[in-house]
Scaffold this motif. Sequence first.
Motif, mmCIF file in Angstrom:
data_model
loop_
_atom_site.group_PDB
_atom_site.id
_atom_site.type_symbol
_atom_site.label_atom_id
_atom_site.label_comp_id
_atom_site.label_asym_id
_atom_site.label_seq_id
_atom_site.Cartn_x
_atom_site.Cartn_y
_atom_site.Cartn_z
ATOM 1 N N LEU A 177 0.823 -1.210 0.000
ATOM 2 C CA LEU A 177 0.000 0.000 0.000
ATOM 3 C C LEU A 177 0.856 1.259 0.000
ATOM 4 O O LEU A 177 0.497 2.268 -0.627
ATOM 5 C CB LEU A 177 -0.923 -0.002 1.220
ATOM 6 C CG LEU A 177 -2.043 -1.044 1.242
ATOM 7 C CD1 LEU A 177 -2.801 -0.992 2.566
ATOM 8 C CD2 LEU A 177 -3.009 -0.831 0.082
ATOM 9 N N MET A 178 1.989 1.213 0.683
ATOM 10 C CA MET A 178 2.896 2.357 0.701
ATOM 11 C C MET A 178 3.437 2.648 -0.694
ATOM 12 O O MET A 178 3.535 3.806 -1.120
ATOM 13 C CB MET A 178 4.051 2.095 1.681
ATOM 14 C CG MET A 178 3.651 2.099 3.147
ATOM 15 S SD MET A 178 4.868 1.277 4.245
ATOM 16 C CE MET A 178 6.355 2.211 3.876
ATOM 17 N N ALA A 179 3.761 1.589 -1.419
ATOM 18 C CA ALA A 179 4.299 1.757 -2.776
ATOM 19 C C ALA A 179 3.239 2.281 -3.732
ATOM 20 O O ALA A 179 3.545 3.045 -4.665
ATOM 21 C CB ALA A 179 4.849 0.430 -3.274
ATOM 22 N N ALA A 180 1.979 1.890 -3.490
ATOM 23 C CA ALA A 180 0.897 2.302 -4.393
ATOM 24 C C ALA A 180 0.331 3.672 -4.028
ATOM 25 O O ALA A 180 -0.431 4.261 -4.812
ATOM 26 C CB ALA A 180 -0.230 1.266 -4.343
ATOM 27 N N HIS A 181 0.699 4.191 -2.878
ATOM 28 C CA HIS A 181 0.158 5.474 -2.426
ATOM 29 C C HIS A 181 0.677 6.613 -3.291
ATOM 30 O O HIS A 181 1.788 6.547 -3.831
ATOM 31 C CB HIS A 181 0.558 5.711 -0.963
ATOM 32 C CG HIS A 181 -0.157 6.835 -0.301
ATOM 33 N ND1 HIS A 181 0.264 8.150 -0.385
ATOM 34 C CD2 HIS A 181 -1.268 6.859 0.474
ATOM 35 C CE1 HIS A 181 -0.545 8.922 0.299
ATOM 36 N NE2 HIS A 181 -1.496 8.159 0.843
ATOM 37 N N SER A 182 -0.120 7.647 -3.420
ATOM 38 C CA SER A 182 0.317 8.840 -4.158
ATOM 39 C C SER A 182 0.381 10.030 -3.195
ATOM 40 O O SER A 182 -0.664 10.460 -2.686
ATOM 41 C CB SER A 182 -0.651 9.153 -5.297
ATOM 42 O OG SER A 182 -0.246 10.308 -6.000
ATOM 43 N N PRO A 183 1.604 10.530 -2.926
ATOM 44 C CA PRO A 183 2.894 10.045 -3.410
ATOM 45 C C PRO A 183 3.273 8.727 -2.725
ATOM 46 O O PRO A 183 2.725 8.415 -1.666
ATOM 47 C CB PRO A 183 3.851 11.164 -2.997
ATOM 48 C CG PRO A 183 3.242 11.709 -1.738
ATOM 49 C CD PRO A 183 1.750 11.661 -1.972
#
Length: 564
Positions: free
Chosen positions: A11-17
Amino acid sequence: MAEVLAALRSLMAAHSPHLDALIVPSEDYHQSEFVSERDKRRAFVSGFTGSQGLALITKVEARLWTDGRYFLQAEQQLSDQWKLMRIGEDPAVDVWMADNLPRGAAVGVDPWCVSVATAEKWEHAFAKKQQKLVQTTTNLVDKVWKNRPAAKINPVIVHPLEFAGRSVAEKLKNLRGQLANGSAHGIIITALDEVAWLYNIRGSDVPYCPVVHAYAIVTSNSALLYVDKKKVSSQVKSSLEEIGVEVRDYGAVSSDVVLLASNRLGTLSALKKFHEVLKDGGIVSGETDINRKPTSEEEEKKGELIWVDPGSCCYALYSILDIDKVLLQQSPLALAKALKNPVELEGLKNAHIRDGAAVVQFLAWLDKQMKESYGAPGYFAEVVGANKTKHQETIKLTEVTVSDKLEGFRASKEHFRGLSFPTISSVGPNAAIIHYLPQAETCAELDLDSIYLFDSGAQYLDGTTDITRTVHFGKPSAHEKACYTAVLKGHIALGNAGFPNGTIGQTLDILARIPLWKDGLDYRHGTGHGVGSYLYVHEGPQVISFRPRTPNVPLQASMTITDG
């Protein structure tokens, strides 16, 4: 835990930013020390169940910060995927993030679960490497917590004046006077015990704490309570309305803070219109139009402030406000609540008398059981017959069974409403774990060769209690006796201390430690804390501790505080 960490990193990687790190605090939306089961997010991700701590998850590692009360517990509970960071010994979390995360790193946090003071401290630390604190729009932990407990609908209860001692009208009058003195036209109250104290209400939304999940906003002409309306009976609603308190939906606090910020927090009919238009996604017009030009009267009020407590208000609500029009200062209710009125003081005395009787009953019962089942010599009665061996025992006494018995003695007393915190019932080395919590499957059995310590308390309608006792049913070692005696000397020195007005608890803390220091000993926690009146067992702002506190509130007459 590995699956949880992997899911969060995804989820951290997919978050924007995209997020280089995710902070998971212990606190709920109200910055509470004790939280409901569904708000124990840090415990869920880390496995560490202590009441204080912070989890930090980066792309490659996971770290947990906690204080000296929980070092031993954290060592036992954390898996090898986590590294324990000892507060006071290792770098603080803001220092570690600033030094170890890359330049320009994005650090995510749910802004509802972090206070203004903490968020601003982190942002200050991040400035040197252009790192940024990112307010996530949803709580990422909630997304991976598949079996998160559901919210409970527990009733709001009116706390009778015979126990509260002061009416809501009197409290509101005093609060509004303090707002005027601070050039504030309104205050946002987020601490659960302050909301409960101000409006003379209690509940059971948080274990061991008779509080309700609720916010409050008070202005010169309004008093608002934000709570799940399903918790409020028609009778309670009427009682609140009769004293000028209007009940609104828990989730309406954000939009009402918008109105408060623009001096448009008005009548119920106007606000209904505002919320209805917001739900429809339309543009608000007419009386509640946030885009209309302010009236001349409102222009005159532009300089007025909104009072926000930086230690208890969440960053989410603070971020809505114009920071130039915010009075960032400890809530005036903190000290008002700490200074007990005569009715509360009398209630606390009576509660402690009943609670003390329950503890004495427990000790007499335990002494008898240890004598009959384990062959202890006995303190409360002469030994009858020869000592029995372990094989002749009639009852197995464990940390859990004796704790349950103690609760039973308390439950028989008038006005009992439950425990004030989980009982720390500990045998031998477990007594060294400051906030040890025994489990039925793994708890220790009492024996004649080990210390038994119980730290416990109860909630009564007229007061809250917290008491610790340490006993030994055999022959304590010379070291155990020396340690016990040093602690006792510290208690006596602190209890007998006379001190001038304006003295803070940090100044007195040393009195309890000097006898221990002489023997090269110490303890990794504070010495004394405030106690509520049928509220939190840990109540501020007063405290007796070696740790510096901001603000440092002097000890005053009619405060209640523990010694040890």
